[in-house]
Scaffold this motif. Structure first.
Motif, PDB file in Angstrom:
ATOM      1  N   LEU A  93       1.043  -1.157   0.148  1.00 23.61           N
ATOM      2  CA  LEU A  93       0.086  -0.375  -0.595  1.00 23.61           C
ATOM      3  C   LEU A  93       0.739   1.537  -0.031  1.00 23.61           C
ATOM      4  O   LEU A  93       0.618   2.133  -0.601  1.00 23.61           O
ATOM      5  CB  LEU A  93      -0.720  -0.291   1.255  1.00 23.61           C
ATOM      6  CG  LEU A  93      -2.518  -1.039   1.239  1.00 23.61           C
ATOM      7  CD1 LEU A  93      -2.805  -1.893   2.721  1.00 23.61           C
ATOM      8  CD2 LEU A  93      -2.700  -0.486   0.097  1.00 23.61           C
ATOM      9  N   LYS A  94       1.818   1.376   0.675  1.00 27.31           N
ATOM     10  CA  LYS A  94       2.787   1.971   0.889  1.00 27.31           C
ATOM     11  C   LYS A  94       3.828   3.046  -0.378  1.00 27.31           C
ATOM     12  O   LYS A  94       3.664   3.766  -1.496  1.00 27.31           O
ATOM     13  CB  LYS A  94       3.919   2.057   2.098  1.00 27.31           C
ATOM     14  CG  LYS A  94       4.327   3.528   2.041  1.00 27.31           C
ATOM     15  CD  LYS A  94       4.993   4.016   3.821  1.00 27.31           C
ATOM     16  CE  LYS A  94       5.719   5.002   3.830  1.00 27.31           C
ATOM     17  NZ  LYS A  94       4.807   6.167   3.862  1.00 27.31           N
ATOM     18  N   THR A  95       4.025   1.667  -1.064  1.00 20.08           N
ATOM     19  CA  THR A  95       4.537   1.933  -2.184  1.00 20.08           C
ATOM     20  C   THR A  95       3.584   2.655  -3.581  1.00 20.08           C
ATOM     21  O   THR A  95       3.719   2.796  -4.034  1.00 20.08           O
ATOM     22  CB  THR A  95       4.767   0.111  -2.688  1.00 20.08           C
ATOM     23  OG1 THR A  95       6.306  -0.547  -1.692  1.00 20.08           O
ATOM     24  CG2 THR A  95       5.474   1.119  -4.112  1.00 20.08           C
ATOM     25  N   CYS A  96       2.314   2.038  -3.491  1.00 13.88           N
ATOM     26  CA  CYS A  96       1.324   2.558  -4.548  1.00 13.88           C
ATOM     27  C   CYS A  96       0.722   3.782  -4.628  1.00 13.88           C
ATOM     28  O   CYS A  96       0.377   4.355  -4.236  1.00 13.88           O
ATOM     29  CB  CYS A  96      -0.025   1.328  -4.272  1.00 13.88           C
ATOM     30  SG  CYS A  96       0.627  -0.283  -5.126  1.00 13.88           S
ATOM     31  N   GLY A  97       1.186   4.665  -2.888  1.00 13.52           N
ATOM     32  CA  GLY A  97       1.187   5.526  -2.523  1.00 13.52           C
ATOM     33  C   GLY A  97       0.225   5.991  -1.611  1.00 13.52           C
ATOM     34  O   GLY A  97       0.065   6.903  -1.690  1.00 13.52           O
ATOM     35  N   VAL A  98      -0.516   4.266  -1.123  1.00 10.39           N
ATOM     36  CA  VAL A  98      -1.663   5.712   0.032  1.00 10.39           C
ATOM     37  C   VAL A  98      -1.168   5.451   1.338  1.00 10.39           C
ATOM     38  O   VAL A  98      -0.257   5.187   1.691  1.00 10.39           O
ATOM     39  CB  VAL A  98      -2.202   3.985   0.750  1.00 10.39           C
ATOM     40  CG1 VAL A  98      -3.805   3.773   1.061  1.00 10.39           C
ATOM     41  CG2 VAL A  98      -2.921   3.152  -0.940  1.00 10.39           C
ATOM     42  N   GLU A  99      -1.391   6.886   1.812  1.00 11.74           N
ATOM     43  CA  GLU A  99      -1.220   7.530   2.727  1.00 11.74           C
ATOM     44  C   GLU A  99      -1.154   6.809   4.199  1.00 11.74           C
ATOM     45  O   GLU A  99      -2.035   5.807   4.826  1.00 11.74           O
ATOM     46  CB  GLU A  99      -1.915   8.607   2.668  1.00 11.74           C
ATOM     47  CG  GLU A  99      -0.789  10.332   3.868  1.00 11.74           C
ATOM     48  CD  GLU A  99      -1.862  10.780   4.026  1.00 11.74           C
ATOM     49  OE1 GLU A  99      -1.529  11.485   5.233  1.00 11.74           O
ATOM     50  OE2 GLU A  99      -1.607  11.493   3.156  1.00 11.74           O
ATOM     51  N   SER A 100       0.007   6.650   5.058  1.00 13.65           N
ATOM     52  CA  SER A 100       0.205   5.785   6.014  1.00 13.65           C
ATOM     53  C   SER A 100       0.517   6.814   6.482  1.00 13.65           C
ATOM     54  O   SER A 100       1.058   8.006   6.416  1.00 13.65           O
ATOM     55  CB  SER A 100       1.533   4.448   5.737  1.00 13.65           C
ATOM     56  OG  SER A 100       2.466   5.369   5.799  1.00 13.65           O
ATOM     57  N   LYS A 101       0.362   6.350   8.555  1.00 16.33           N
ATOM     58  CA  LYS A 101       0.814   7.043   8.802  1.00 16.33           C
ATOM     59  C   LYS A 101       2.269   7.235   9.587  1.00 16.33           C
ATOM     60  O   LYS A 101       2.400   8.621  10.030  1.00 16.33           O
ATOM     61  CB  LYS A 101       0.462   6.034  10.296  1.00 16.33           C
ATOM     62  CG  LYS A 101       0.162   7.065  11.588  1.00 16.33           C
ATOM     63  CD  LYS A 101      -0.192   5.922  13.336  1.00 16.33           C
ATOM     64  CE  LYS A 101       0.626   6.458  14.385  1.00 16.33           C
ATOM     65  NZ  LYS A 101       0.966   5.460  15.251  1.00 16.33           N
ATOM     66  N   SER A 102       2.786   6.670   8.905  1.00 13.40           N
ATOM     67  CA  SER A 102       4.360   6.569   9.265  1.00 13.40           C
ATOM     68  C   SER A 102       5.370   7.538   8.042  1.00 13.40           C
ATOM     69  O   SER A 102       4.683   6.897   6.856  1.00 13.40           O
ATOM     70  CB  SER A 102       4.583   5.720  10.067  1.00 13.40           C
ATOM     71  OG  SER A 102       4.823   5.092  11.489  1.00 13.40           O
ATOM     72  N   GLY A 103       6.484   7.776   8.171  1.00 15.02           N
ATOM     73  CA  GLY A 103       6.951   8.517   6.828  1.00 15.02           C
ATOM     74  C   GLY A 103       7.488   6.537   6.413  1.00 15.02           C
ATOM     75  O   GLY A 103       7.867   5.359   7.189  1.00 15.02           O
ATOM     76  N   TRP A 104       8.365   7.065   5.783  1.00 18.79           N
ATOM     77  CA  TRP A 104       9.901   5.635   5.237  1.00 18.79           C
ATOM     78  C   TRP A 104      10.198   4.926   6.880  1.00 18.79           C
ATOM     79  O   TRP A 104      10.544   4.015   7.018  1.00 18.79           O
ATOM     80  CB  TRP A 104       9.693   5.401   3.843  1.00 18.79           C
ATOM     81  CG  TRP A 104       9.292   5.067   2.352  1.00 18.79           C
ATOM     82  CD1 TRP A 104       8.758   5.932   1.909  1.00 18.79           C
ATOM     83  CD2 TRP A 104       9.008   3.873   2.527  1.00 18.79           C
ATOM     84  NE1 TRP A 104       7.774   5.315   0.843  1.00 18.79           N
ATOM     85  CE2 TRP A 104       8.170   3.788   1.323  1.00 18.79           C
ATOM     86  CE3 TRP A 104       8.816   2.974   2.154  1.00 18.79           C
ATOM     87  CZ2 TRP A 104       7.629   3.577   1.026  1.00 18.79           C
ATOM     88  CZ3 TRP A 104       8.047   1.918   1.955  1.00 18.79           C
ATOM     89  CH2 TRP A 104       7.774   1.843   0.711  1.00 18.79           C
ATOM     90  N   LYS A 105      11.299   6.049   6.966  1.00 11.97           N
ATOM     91  CA  LYS A 105      12.315   5.589   7.808  1.00 11.97           C
ATOM     92  C   LYS A 105      11.365   5.169   9.583  1.00 11.97           C
ATOM     93  O   LYS A 105      12.235   4.040   9.500  1.00 11.97           O
ATOM     94  CB  LYS A 105      13.282   6.936   8.196  1.00 11.97           C
ATOM     95  CG  LYS A 105      14.024   6.491   9.293  1.00 11.97           C
ATOM     96  CD  LYS A 105      15.011   8.017   9.423  1.00 11.97           C
ATOM     97  CE  LYS A 105      14.089   9.115  10.245  1.00 11.97           C
ATOM     98  NZ  LYS A 105      15.491  10.555  10.573  1.00 11.97           N
TER      99      LYS A 105
END
Length: 190
Positions: free
Chosen positions: A43-55
């Motif tokens: 989901l994160k890779t597809c651009g869906v906004e998650s609560k946290s950043g990548w790091k």
């Protein structure tokens, strides 16, 4: 007389083999235990906004899985409970269930704000892993219950610690001298 004595003894020794249910092998649960956490990164890779950043997501994931796997391993190698199929004495707690619930809680924490159904799906997959472990006669109910509790608790602890490592007021530095990598963390402000 010797032969009469050996027949009842061999029958007595064979009883535990007859009493146990057959080992059904590992199956879809070997892959399904990673589906919730794989969904987070998909989901994160597809651009869906998650609560946290990548790091922060990476740190939270690594710390949560380290706590989950470490706790499960330590308990399995100190309690020595036999599996229901008698294949080994590392039944308690269920590692597959612990990892599945670790991923489900990460999925819940990162994407509940998008849709609660994402969380429901993650927990459904994790519960399916637990049920499959019991259906395949690899674990008893107490094994999978403890595994689920370890997965949930490890993730809550992992996110708490991850916030201290990568949060807004963190103080950490990563250094290398060419041969080693060092991470220095100041957890609490003075």
């Amino acid at each position: 007389m010797k032969r009469l004595w050996s027949i009842p003894l061999s029958l007595l020794l064979a009883l535990p083999t007859w009493a146990q249910r057959a080992y059904h092998g590992d199956g879809p649960d070997d892959v399904l235990r990673f589906v919730p956490v794989a969904t987070v990164y998909a989901l994160k890779t597809c651009g869906v906004e998650s609560k946290s950043g990548w790091k922060q997501l990476a740190v939270n994931t690594v710390v949560s899985y380290a706590f989950s796997a470490g706790t499960t391993w330590a308990l399995k190698h100190s309690i020595h409970e036999w599996r229901p199929d008698w294949t080994d004495n590392h039944s308690f707690p269920s590692g597959h269930t612990a990892l599945a619930f670790t991923g489900a809680v990460i999925l819940d924490k990162e994407y509940r704000h998008v849709s609660p159904w994402i969380s429901v799906a993650g927990y459904a997959v994790a519960t399916g892993v637990a049920v499959d472990r019991m259906a395949r006669n690899r674990h008893a109910w107490q094994d999978v219950t403890a595994g689920a509790a370890i997965g949930v608790g490890s993730t809550l602890l992992g996110y708490w610690l991850g916030e201290r490592i990568t949060g807004e007021h963190n103080r950490y530095a990563v250094t290398t001298d060419g041969q080693s990598l060092s991470l220095c963390i100041q957890l609490f402000n003075k």
